[in-house]
Design an enzyme around this catalytic site. Structure first.
Site, mmCIF file in Angstrom:
data_model
loop_
_atom_site.group_PDB
_atom_site.id
_atom_site.type_symbol
_atom_site.label_atom_id
_atom_site.label_comp_id
_atom_site.label_asym_id
_atom_site.label_seq_id
_atom_site.Cartn_x
_atom_site.Cartn_y
_atom_site.Cartn_z
ATOM 1 C CB CYS A 149 24.643 -2.145 9.273
ATOM 2 S SG CYS A 149 25.686 -3.559 9.626
ATOM 3 C CB CYS A 178 23.927 -0.889 5.211
ATOM 4 S SG CYS A 178 24.153 -2.003 3.823
ATOM 5 C CD GLU A 221 30.618 -9.059 18.229
ATOM 6 O OE1 GLU A 221 30.938 -8.658 19.356
ATOM 7 O OE2 GLU A 221 29.773 -8.487 17.527
ATOM 8 C CB CYS A 274 18.985 -7.743 12.791
ATOM 9 S SG CYS A 274 19.211 -7.768 11.036
ATOM 10 C CB CYS A 317 30.666 -5.016 6.271
ATOM 11 S SG CYS A 317 29.735 -5.139 4.727
ATOM 12 C CB CYS A 358 23.621 -15.299 13.175
ATOM 13 S SG CYS A 358 23.887 -13.872 12.121
HETATM 14 S S1 SF4 Z 1 23.978 -4.706 6.532
HETATM 15 FE FE1 SF4 Z 1 25.981 -4.338 7.492
HETATM 16 S S2 SF4 Z 1 27.097 -6.266 7.243
HETATM 17 FE FE2 SF4 Z 1 25.359 -6.323 5.797
HETATM 18 S S3 SF4 Z 1 26.188 -5.504 3.859
HETATM 19 FE FE3 SF4 Z 1 25.295 -3.739 4.967
HETATM 20 S S4 SF4 Z 1 27.039 -2.865 6.124
HETATM 21 FE FE4 SF4 Z 1 27.616 -4.942 5.500
#
Ligand code: SF4
Length: 360
Positions: free
Chosen positions: A140, A137, A113, A351, A133, A126
């Site tokens: 996220c 985190c 996306e 975000c 990923c 963006c």
């Molecule tokens: S915020 Fe999300 S996209 Fe960015 S490094 Fe952490 S897990 Fe990955």
């Protein structure tokens, strides 16, 4: 611009540098300057097919088409936010294109996306750099998806090149799905084409790479590009940051900050620190003091971001008044601090909310 469907057995020209296009022309029996013409068609004239490259000899176009295609792929869908943000979905069946992970993941669709965010005086795109990923985190959605492949430079750049609002974009941020510095080769190549006169021609001050602070990749980024850098901070305390961002255990924020401190950034190369404010968790006086100590002596700014709730994550967004108080306290320590407006939340474009997991 006519966008053709893609034969995945062919190699995309989009994502090749001018030098590579010059070499390609020579390899196919043409003069090197033909490579400059191809770059012009790809990056300035928005050619969606080799056939459109009208100033190239017909025979050369035919020969090139046997192995290559322009590489421009239109988004497959768009979600429009009430605030004007558009979230685009790009990609499709894998076919094992360059950059996909091996094994079953290579067979998964390569959907990503990108978010187009218009504002009064600028319009930001963006971009994503990975499918999912691997950094995990806590706050996220992309992290929950896990890592399912790196995008090629062509796939990263296509999110801009095929964007319907392309001509309106003033700023590009590599802040979408994925950790850019876990795909640093493709990211450096993309930055080079984004900022080259023979590419898309963006000034380096208009392109920002956002990272959690992956040290080996950050060293390469500092050496290999003059684009701006945004570091995800979220807490100045090691244990708390590690509980939010596992990367802290392998790339401590103190080492990231030391690298930035000694990088000899020029007058115009800006570093910002991104900071999601969680209610009652990371905006105390102790946090202000430790942030000031950690970042002391670095020309930087902090962007405060409102947390967007995720299922099964035990955090809440801080109250606006608490965010304002935190901002004022950081400013009082001499750190320019901004509260970033939240955009595109109603279409999960804000975000931390990008994810294509439901498409598998
Ligand atoms: S915020 Fe999300 S996209 Fe960015 S490094 Fe952490 S897990 Fe990955």
């Amino acid at each position: 611009m006519e966008i053709r469907s893609v034969d995945r057995s062919q190699v995309a020209l989009l994502g090749m540098t001018r030098d590579e296009l010059r070499k390609l022309s020579t390899a196919l029996g043409e003069k090197p300057y033909r490579g400059d013409q191809i770059a012009d068609w790809l990056y300035a004239k928005k050619a969606g097919s080799i056939d459109e490259m009208a100033n190239l000899p017909r025979e050369f176009r035919k020969k090139m088409s046997e192995q290559y295609e322009a590489g421009l792929k239109a988004p497959v869908s768009v979600a429009e936010s009430a605030d004007g943000t558009n979230k685009y979905l790009y990609g499709g069946p894998s076919g094992g294109a360059g950059g996909a992970l091996r094994g079953s993941a290579a067979e998964r669709p390569r959907y990503v996306e990108a978010a187009f965010i218009p504002e009064a005086r600028r319009a930001t795109l963006c971009l994503s750099t990975q499918i999912g990923c691997g950094r995990g985190c806590l706050f996220c959605m992309t992290g929950r998806q896990g890592l399912h492949g790196n995008l090629t430079a062509g796939e990263i750049l296509n999110q801009f090149a095929a964007l319907p609002e392309r001509d309106m974009v003033t700023n590009v941020v590599l802040m979408g799905m994925g950790e850019p510095l876990d795909n640093v080769d493709a990211v450096l190549r993309s930055l080079s084409i984004l900022t080259s006169d023979r590419g898309f021609g963006f000034g380096c001050r208009r392109v920002t790479v956002s990272t959690v602070g992956v040290l080996p990749g950050l060293e390469r980024l500092l050496r290999g590009s003059s684009c701006r850098i945004a570091i995800s901070l979220h807490s100045p305390f090691d244990e708390q940051r590690a509980s939010l961002m596992p990367v802290q255990r392998v790339c401590p924020i103190a080492e990231v900050v030391e690298l930035i401190r000694h990088a000899g950034l020029g007058k115009y190369r800006r570093v910002s620190f991104e900071y999601i404010v969680f209610r009652g968790l990371n905006h105390s006086r102790a946090h202000v003091n430790e942030i000031a100590r950690l970042l002391g002596g670095i020309r930087c700014r902090i962007n405060l971001i409102r947390f967007h709730r995720l299922p099964d994550v035990p955090f809440e967004a801080a109250d606006p008044a608490d965010m304002e108080e935190f901002r004022s306290a950081l400013e009082a320590k001499g750190i320019p601090t901004t509260i970033r407006l939240s955009r595109g939340e109603d279409v999960q474009a804000a975000c931390g909310l990008l994810s294509t997991k439901e498409l598998w």
